[in-house]
Design a protein around this motif. Structure first.
Motif, short mmCIF file in Angstrom:
data_model
loop_
_atom_site.label_atom_id
_atom_site.label_comp_id
_atom_site.label_asym_id
_atom_site.label_seq_id
_atom_site.Cartn_x
_atom_site.Cartn_y
_atom_site.Cartn_z
N GLY A 1 -6.47 8.54 4.83
CA GLY A 1 -6.61 7.02 5.77
C GLY A 1 -6.96 5.63 5.24
N ILE A 2 -7.02 5.28 5.60
CA ILE A 2 -7.93 3.27 5.66
C ILE A 2 -8.27 3.09 6.59
CG2 ILE A 2 -6.69 1.39 5.28
CD1 ILE A 2 -3.82 2.06 4.96
N LEU B 1 0.89 -1.40 -0.16
CA LEU B 1 -0.22 -0.18 -0.29
C LEU B 1 0.67 1.49 -0.04
CD1 LEU B 1 -3.14 -0.78 2.58
CD2 LEU B 1 -3.34 -0.34 -0.73
N LYS B 2 1.98 1.80 0.88
CA LYS B 2 2.48 2.62 0.78
C LYS B 2 3.49 3.00 -0.23
CE LYS B 2 4.39 2.59 5.34
NZ LYS B 2 5.60 2.40 7.02
N ALA B 3 3.65 2.07 -0.99
CA ALA B 3 4.25 1.79 -3.04
C ALA B 3 3.85 2.97 -3.77
CB ALA B 3 5.27 0.30 -2.82
N VAL B 4 2.48 1.68 -3.69
CA VAL B 4 1.58 1.95 -4.29
C VAL B 4 0.76 4.03 -4.46
CG1 VAL B 4 -0.84 1.02 -3.54
CG2 VAL B 4 -0.62 1.16 -5.93
N ILE B 5 0.24 3.98 -3.32
CA ILE B 5 0.01 5.85 -3.05
C ILE B 5 1.52 6.32 -3.10
CG2 ILE B 5 -0.47 6.87 -0.85
CD1 ILE B 5 -3.12 4.84 -1.54
N ALA B 6 2.50 6.10 -2.79
CA ALA B 6 3.78 6.61 -2.84
C ALA B 6 3.36 6.57 -4.99
CB ALA B 6 5.43 6.53 -2.89
N ALA B 7 3.71 6.01 -5.42
CA ALA B 7 3.48 5.71 -7.24
C ALA B 7 2.09 7.63 -7.28
CB ALA B 7 2.87 4.37 -7.42
N PHE B 8 1.05 7.43 -6.88
CA PHE B 8 -0.09 7.81 -6.94
C PHE B 8 0.35 9.19 -6.70
CE2 PHE B 8 -3.18 4.62 -6.91
CZ PHE B 8 -4.38 4.69 -7.43
N VAL B 9 0.84 9.60 -5.51
CA VAL B 9 1.41 10.21 -5.17
C VAL B 9 2.87 11.35 -6.19
CG1 VAL B 9 2.70 12.28 -2.87
CG2 VAL B 9 0.79 10.60 -2.89
N SER B 10 3.50 10.85 -6.53
CA SER B 10 5.12 11.69 -7.98
C SER B 10 4.15 11.00 -8.47
CB SER B 10 5.39 10.31 -6.97
OG SER B 10 5.64 8.97 -7.61
N ASN B 11 3.29 10.56 -8.98
CA ASN B 11 2.08 10.18 -10.05
C ASN B 11 3.53 9.18 -11.59
OD1 ASN B 11 0.05 10.17 -12.55
ND2 ASN B 11 1.02 12.17 -13.23
N VAL C 1 -9.03 -3.82 1.47
CA VAL C 1 -8.21 -3.06 1.99
C VAL C 1 -8.92 -1.17 1.37
CG1 VAL C 1 -6.49 -1.74 3.04
CG2 VAL C 1 -6.37 -4.18 2.81
N PRO C 2 -9.77 -0.90 2.34
CA PRO C 2 -10.62 0.61 1.58
C PRO C 2 -9.47 1.74 2.08
CG PRO C 2 -12.75 -0.58 2.78
CD PRO C 2 -10.61 -1.01 2.97
N VAL C 3 -8.95 2.53 1.21
CA VAL C 3 -7.98 3.31 1.05
C VAL C 3 -8.55 5.23 0.83
CG1 VAL C 3 -5.80 4.68 0.55
CG2 VAL C 3 -5.75 2.46 1.21
N VAL D 1 -13.03 10.16 -2.14
CA VAL D 1 -12.62 9.68 -2.75
C VAL D 1 -12.14 8.55 -2.13
CG1 VAL D 1 -9.88 9.46 -2.70
CG2 VAL D 1 -11.52 8.76 -5.21
N ARG D 2 -12.64 7.08 -2.29
CA ARG D 2 -12.54 5.88 -1.72
C ARG D 2 -11.75 4.68 -2.63
NH1 ARG D 2 -15.12 3.73 2.96
NH2 ARG D 2 -14.76 2.09 3.70
N TYR D 3 -10.90 3.91 -2.59
CA TYR D 3 -9.98 3.73 -3.56
C TYR D 3 -10.10 2.18 -2.48
CZ TYR D 3 -8.79 6.59 -6.69
OH TYR D 3 -8.64 7.64 -7.92
N THR D 4 -10.90 0.83 -3.29
CA THR D 4 -11.05 -0.30 -2.55
C THR D 4 -9.42 -1.01 -3.45
OG1 THR D 4 -12.88 -0.50 -2.22
CG2 THR D 4 -11.83 -2.47 -1.20
N PHE D 5 -8.13 -1.41 -2.50
CA PHE D 5 -7.25 -2.61 -2.88
C PHE D 5 -7.46 -3.73 -2.37
CE2 PHE D 5 -5.65 1.82 -3.20
CZ PHE D 5 -4.44 2.08 -3.80
N TYR D 6 -7.69 -4.53 -3.51
CA TYR D 6 -7.94 -6.03 -3.51
C TYR D 6 -6.64 -7.21 -2.94
CZ TYR D 6 -13.03 -5.32 -5.19
OH TYR D 6 -13.78 -4.64 -5.21
#
Length: 169
Positions: free
Chosen positions: A119-120, A80-90, A132-134, A149-154
């Motif tokens: 949050g999660i 999750l940290k890696a994918v959120i970091a990718a979102f943030v840095s595009n 896992v909803p973020v 917004v709410r992204y659910t990670f499966y």
């Protein structure tokens, strides 16, 4: 006081300030003249002018150390940290690396919509996967759409038993 005495007084004053500042010296390059500038202040340096970059607020406001959901394992938090970091840095390459290898580019469009993650929510177990909803706040406010917004990670385990992000909804 004559001019020579004034100059000497100023130099002595400048030298004494440098002695008292001691530990806070930092060398930086002046962008306009490429000269080395010695800063004696212990305060962070603030640059002014057209080259000044405005500090952007973090788009990852998730309190990772407070995630205590029994369904969310440490390996999932890492993903999750890696994918959120990718979102943030595009960063599309980082985004692909954070997802399961067989995901392809089906979720790439998500990066087109900047989000401030806050949050999660509580995870849900569904058969052999964990959802896992973020939650966050959409930064491009479109007419008629909610800023929330709410992204659910499966998450599913691969053949080696390692959690992978199989899908995002």
């Amino acid at each position: 006081m004559n001019k020579l005495a004034q100059i000497i007084s100023i130099l002595i004053l400048a030298a004494s300030v440098g002695v008292f500042a001691g530990c806070g010296k930092q060398e930086t390059k002046s962008p306009s003249t490429n000269e080395t500038v010695l800063s004696t202040s212990s305060e962070p340096e603030v640059k002014e002018g057209p080259t000044q970059s405005v500090a952007q607020p973090s788009l990852d406001n998730i309190k990772w150390d407070e995630v205590k959901d029994p369904l969310i394992e440490e390996g999932m938090i890492t993903k999750l940290k890696a994918v959120i970091a990718a979102f943030v840095s595009n960063d599309l390459n980082q985004f692909h690396a954070a997802l399961a290898p067989d995901n392809g580019s089906g979720h790439d469009y998500l990066l087109e919509h900047p989000v401030k993650f806050t949050g999660i929510a509580e995870a849900i177990k569904e058969k052999n996967r964990v959802l896992v909803p973020v939650v966050g706040e959409r930064l491009n406010k479109e007419e008629g759409s909610s800023p929330d917004v709410r992204y659910t990670f499966y998450f599913e385990k691969d053949k080696d038993g390692i959690w992978q992000i199989a899908s995002i909804d």
